[in-house]
Design a protein around this motif. Structure first.
Motif, PDB file in Angstrom:
ATOM      1  N   LEU A 256       6.106 -10.858  -4.261  1.00  0.00           N
ATOM      2  CA  LEU A 256       5.234 -12.059  -4.541  1.00  0.00           C
ATOM      3  C   LEU A 256       3.952 -11.783  -3.627  1.00  0.00           C
ATOM      4  N   ILE A 257       3.820 -10.994  -2.421  1.00  0.00           N
ATOM      5  CA  ILE A 257       2.847 -10.778  -1.874  1.00  0.00           C
ATOM      6  C   ILE A 257       1.890  -9.868  -2.916  1.00  0.00           C
ATOM      7  N   GLU A 258       2.449  -8.892  -3.474  1.00  0.00           N
ATOM      8  CA  GLU A 258       1.795  -7.928  -4.098  1.00  0.00           C
ATOM      9  C   GLU A 258       1.077  -8.629  -5.308  1.00  0.00           C
ATOM     10  N   ALA A 259       1.822  -9.691  -6.022  1.00  0.00           N
ATOM     11  CA  ALA A 259       1.612 -10.247  -6.979  1.00  0.00           C
ATOM     12  C   ALA A 259      -0.029 -11.241  -6.597  1.00  0.00           C
ATOM     13  N   VAL A 260       0.164 -11.851  -5.400  1.00  0.00           N
ATOM     14  CA  VAL A 260      -1.093 -12.769  -4.962  1.00  0.00           C
ATOM     15  C   VAL A 260      -2.241 -11.735  -4.466  1.00  0.00           C
ATOM     16  N   PHE A 282       0.840  -2.821   3.458  1.00  0.00           N
ATOM     17  CA  PHE A 282       1.287  -1.768   2.677  1.00  0.00           C
ATOM     18  C   PHE A 282       1.027  -1.911   1.223  1.00  0.00           C
ATOM     19  N   GLU A 283       0.987  -3.417   0.931  1.00  0.00           N
ATOM     20  CA  GLU A 283       0.737  -3.698  -0.614  1.00  0.00           C
ATOM     21  C   GLU A 283      -0.753  -3.725  -0.770  1.00  0.00           C
ATOM     22  N   LEU A 284      -1.536  -3.968   0.231  1.00  0.00           N
ATOM     23  CA  LEU A 284      -3.117  -3.875   0.250  1.00  0.00           C
ATOM     24  C   LEU A 284      -3.559  -2.482  -0.171  1.00  0.00           C
ATOM     25  N   LEU A 285      -2.529  -1.392   0.535  1.00  0.00           N
ATOM     26  CA  LEU A 285      -3.062  -0.041  -0.100  1.00  0.00           C
ATOM     27  C   LEU A 285      -2.613   0.316  -1.356  1.00  0.00           C
ATOM     28  N   SER A 286      -1.347  -0.360  -1.955  1.00  0.00           N
ATOM     29  CA  SER A 286      -0.968   0.042  -3.232  1.00  0.00           C
ATOM     30  C   SER A 286      -1.996  -0.659  -4.253  1.00  0.00           C
ATOM     31  N   ILE A 287      -2.619  -1.393  -3.817  1.00  0.00           N
ATOM     32  CA  ILE A 287      -3.753  -2.208  -4.774  1.00  0.00           C
ATOM     33  C   ILE A 287      -4.966  -1.412  -4.578  1.00  0.00           C
ATOM     34  N   LEU A 312      -9.876   1.346   4.516  1.00  0.00           N
ATOM     35  CA  LEU A 312      -8.392   1.717   3.990  1.00  0.00           C
ATOM     36  C   LEU A 312      -7.709   3.088   4.026  1.00  0.00           C
ATOM     37  N   GLU A 313      -9.034   4.077   4.058  1.00  0.00           N
ATOM     38  CA  GLU A 313      -8.186   5.627   4.334  1.00  0.00           C
ATOM     39  C   GLU A 313      -7.977   5.802   5.835  1.00  0.00           C
ATOM     40  N   ASP A 314      -8.348   4.760   6.763  1.00  0.00           N
ATOM     41  CA  ASP A 314      -7.710   5.138   8.239  1.00  0.00           C
ATOM     42  C   ASP A 314      -6.310   4.048   8.329  1.00  0.00           C
ATOM     43  N   LEU A 315      -6.310   3.086   7.672  1.00  0.00           N
ATOM     44  CA  LEU A 315      -5.163   2.439   7.448  1.00  0.00           C
ATOM     45  C   LEU A 315      -3.995   3.116   6.939  1.00  0.00           C
ATOM     46  N   GLU A 316      -4.477   3.808   5.953  1.00  0.00           N
ATOM     47  CA  GLU A 316      -3.275   4.616   5.342  1.00  0.00           C
ATOM     48  C   GLU A 316      -2.820   5.840   6.072  1.00  0.00           C
TER      49      GLU A 316
END
Length: 334
Positions: A256-260, A282-287, A312-316
């Motif tokens: 649900l988080i990914e969809a949102v 994690f879902e933020l990085l996938s999007i 996002l590169e640093d987060l990844e």
């Protein structure tokens, strides 16, 4: 996604004595930090931008924005001011222009836009509309806040299910788009629309020609689905320029988080959300939304809040190395 607010600075607002420097905002922003660090306060300060005066209400919920924020806490407007006395200051950077709101413990003290003092609610709205190049009727819809509050969700449900608002939602097809874009991708069953039946919000479930459709109460699908439906209906109905969503992961499973997040990133609005959840990161990085960043907040014992924007590169790199960024906030160089 267009940016409504380039940056924000607050002083003496809620639990923040002051920010150490302006917080620069991207088109898509995720705010993280320990409890009581100021995440909610930052979103609430942004929410007040269109109309901080007690005489002007939220376009959907009706109540003044300062009152709605106060009701999320003690219920008194004095709770918006640090230490319950004095004057809170919120400064917004809007394009090439700055706007300042001053809040006293009993309401608005004043405001300044582009260096000029604005002395009335109507003048404030007109000046803001002129700066942004929009009609005055659009100003109240500039921002909308979805707090982590069961009482707020109940109030939102009551408003959305009112005949006038619901008729507009159905006429514009929002009740179908929300299901198609957010619910169907994460559930096995086939749902086609959200609707009102017996004064309840329900989803139409297609079964078979022999059985016909069933109408499933959104509450029976979990708190996360119901909260998401109501929030998405409100956002699609209002179409704000700035979406503010506190504790976006509340009661929601990872799918649900990914969809949102995917839905939020697909729209032409600025987004600021807060989270405590590793799943959200994690879902933020996938999007990987364009023009996005993670705002890390840290508050000292003097209630001064520092911040840093993580790319996002640093987060990844951190997450792929097994580093939980939520747990090393105190060690990060801000």
């Amino acid at each position: 996604m267009a940016r409504l607010v380039r940056s924000i600075y607050v002083k003496e607002f809620r639990g923040i004595r002051r920010l150490r420097g302006e917080v620069e905002l991207r088109s898509f922003n995720v705010v993280i930090g320990r409890n009581n660090v100021g995440k909610s306060a930052l979103l609430e300060a942004l929410y007040l931008l269109p109309s901080p005066w007690p005489a002007q209400g939220d376009p959907l919920l009706g109540k003044p924005r300062t009152q709605l924020v106060a009701e999320l806490h003690s219920g008194f407007t004095s709770s918006l001011v640090y230490g319950y006395s004095g004057v809170a200051m919120i400064r917004y950077a809007l394009g090439s222009t700055d706007g300042v709101i001053l809040l006293g413990a009993d309401g608005v003290v004043g405001s300044v836009i582009a260096g000029e003092e604005v002395e009335s609610p109507d003048a404030y709205v007109k000046r803001l509309a002129s700066i942004l190049g929009i009609g005055t009727e659009e100003v109240p819809r500039l921002t909308f806040l979805i707090p982590s509050s069961g009482r707020f969700i109940k109030a939102l449900s009551d408003v959305l299910l009112s005949s006038h608002v619901w008729s507009s939602i159905v006429k514009s097809g929002v009740h179908r788009r929300v299901v198609r874009n957010l619910i169907d991708p994460v559930v096995h069953d086939l749902f086609t629309e959200v609707l009102i039946e017996r004064s309840r919000l329900r989803l139409r479930k297609e079964v078979s020609e022999d059985i016909g459709p069933l109408y499933i109460d959104t509450a029976d699908l979990g708190d996360g689905v119901e909260r998401l439906c109501l929030a998405a209906l409100a956002l699609e109905y209002l179409r704000p320029r700035l979406v503010l969503w506190d504790d976006i992961e509340a009661s929601a499973h990872p799918g649900l988080i990914e969809a949102v997040l995917r839905w939020l990133a697909s729209r032409d609005w600025q987004v600021v959300i807060s989270t405590h959840s590793l799943d959200v990161l994690f879902e933020l990085l996938s999007i990987w939304p364009r023009d996005s960043g993670v705002i890390v907040l840290r508050k000292g014992r003097d209630d001064v809040v520092e911040h840093r924007v993580l790319e996002l590169e640093d987060l990844e790199k951190m997450l792929s190395s097994g580093i939980d960024v939520r747990k090393i906030v105190d060690e990060l160089e801000l």
